[in-house]
Write a protein that holds these residues in place. Structure first.
Motif, PDB file in Angstrom:
ATOM      1  N   LYS A  98      41.223  34.396  43.591  1.00 28.99           N
ATOM      2  CA  LYS A  98      40.744  35.519  44.391  1.00 28.99           C
ATOM      3  C   LYS A  98      39.599  35.132  45.331  1.00 28.99           C
ATOM      4  CE  LYS A  98      43.760  37.854  42.199  1.00 28.99           C
ATOM      5  NZ  LYS A  98      45.102  37.944  42.829  1.00 28.99           N
ATOM      6  N   LYS A 144      38.819  33.389  49.366  1.00 26.61           N
ATOM      7  CA  LYS A 144      39.425  33.182  50.678  1.00 26.61           C
ATOM      8  C   LYS A 144      38.565  32.204  51.483  1.00 26.61           C
ATOM      9  CE  LYS A 144      36.983  37.157  52.689  1.00 26.61           C
ATOM     10  NZ  LYS A 144      37.119  38.463  53.377  1.00 26.61           N
ATOM     11  N   ALA A 204      41.945  41.079  48.069  1.00 30.33           N
ATOM     12  CA  ALA A 204      42.955  40.476  47.200  1.00 30.33           C
ATOM     13  C   ALA A 204      42.712  40.873  45.748  1.00 30.33           C
ATOM     14  CB  ALA A 204      42.919  38.949  47.334  1.00 30.33           C
TER      15      ALA A 204
END
Length: 386
Positions: free
Chosen positions: A90, A92, A116
């Motif tokens: 989770k 990015k 997410a």
């Protein structure tokens, strides 16, 4: 049109097959016993487990290596290898650190991906999970990157410092930026090999400014000509002290600090408040000659071996005015007997299923040298203030 079937060409099928079985694909070489965060993390966060945190942080560094390989091999976003190493946790990609001299990616900032997480019903960030992580890769022996990477390797070998590197300035600015944005207690920096050398030095630079960032160093470099010459000088001073002590008229005292950065490790004025602020984590393999000197004990006491198949201890911090002056850090040592260098220096060992940290040293001579400037106050700062 409704019955139209999509048929892959032979070339496209080969590319897809190669992508699935690529040796650096997450499902091929990534960790096996680690899962993505889920709602249970809301109650008991996996990030509180040191083994889980070490595994995920190592995966983030692997992602930086693969960001550069994806760039060199012109992989499109759909088939890129790097995202698979941080998306499951989770996170990015927020920013890449690029060396403008050759266009290579040497670091990246990964941020907690709230959208997410929400899609999997994770409403809050798990306790212990950093808001952002700055990950720095080590040397990549590829034609497009080897020149600048080796240049920094030689810089450290000669001077035991990376402050003259373009990458040092870029990494320091990036780390300070996210520390200012999210708070230093919500930020982590990590690196492997040469990247660990950068992470240690930029983490120490921020600590001197009062920003204490969680730091993870995998196989940090410990060998340099500067260190060797300094050790020789210290041995010469020690021998001279012994000679002077045997002389009847020996009344002078030889200064052994050597004018080092921030004063000597065993003298000066201790700064005890810093011990609770910045405690870097070092992960070292005894068979790796690049980082193994971190396991040399201070004071010649050989340290302690952890029982029960593993151990982790925080280096004993000195009392104010103590004679040891050993600095606070967490040193995790992996000892598997004789190993080949590439295996002992590799990043993948730090997420392996059979990992056992068998040895923990309480006092490391090299850690004390690296961190002594943080825990001593220069004499001129103790004078009268206007």
């Amino acid at each position: 049109m409704a019955n139209q079937r999509v048929v892959l060409t032979e070339t496209e099928a080969d590319e897809t097959n190669n992508q699935v079985h690529h040796p650096y694909a997450f499902h091929v070489s990534g960790p096996r016993k680690v899962s993505a965060p889920n709602w249970r993390d809301l109650i008991n966060s996996s990030w509180k487990d040191g083994n889980y945190k070490r595994t995920v942080i190592a995966c983030f560094i692997q992602a930086v290596y693969l960001l550069e390989l994806d760039r060199q091999e012109n992989r499109p976003k759909e088939t890129a290898l790097a995202p698979k190493w941080f998306i499951p946790f989770k996170y990015k990609l927020s920013q890449t650190l690029i060396d403008e001299r050759d266009g290579s990616i040497y670091g990246a900032i990964l941020e907690w991906d709230r959208s997410a997480a929400l899609s999997d019903f994770i409403l809050i960030r798990p306790s212990g999970a950093p808001r952002a992580v700055l990950a720095l890769r080590g040397t990549l022996l590829k034609s497009l990157t080897i020149r600048r990477d080796i240049e920094d390797d030689l810089r450290f070998l000669a001077w035991e410092s990376l402050k003259g590197s373009v990458r040092f300035n870029g990494a320091l600015e990036a780390l300070k930026s996210i520390a200012d944005m999210y708070g230093s207690n919500n930020v982590a920096v990590a690196g492997h090999s040469l990247g660990a050398g950068f992470a240690l030095q930029i983490g120490k630079s921020l600590a001197k400014q009062g920003l204490f960032v969680e730091t993870h160093l995998f196989n940090p470099p410990s060998v340099s000509l500067a260190m060797s010459l300094k050790n020789m000088g210290e041995k010469a001073v020690f021998a001279w002290q012994k000679v002077k002590s045997m002389m009847p008229s020996a009344t002078c005292v030889v200064d052994t600090d050597g004018g080092g950065e921030g004063g000597g490790a065993g003298g000066g004025f201790s700064n005890p408040t810093a011990f609770n602020k910045w405690v870097p984590h070092l992960y070292v393999n005894n068979s790796d000659y690049i980082c193994c000197y971190y396991t040399d004990p201070a004071g010649g006491d050989g340290g302690e071996r952890g029982g029960g198949g593993g151990g982790e201890k925080e280096n004993v911090r000195p009392a104010v005015g103590g004679d040891g002056g050993h600095m606070a850090a967490k040193l995790f040592v992996l000892s598997k007997g004789k190993q080949k260098f590439l295996e002992a220096h590799g990043l993948e060992q730090w997420w392996s299923d059979d990992l056992e940290l068998e040895l923990a040293l309480q006092n490391s001579k090299l850690i004390s040298k690296q961190l002594k400037s943080l825990y001593t106050v220069p004499p001129n700062t103790t004078g009268n203030r206007l």
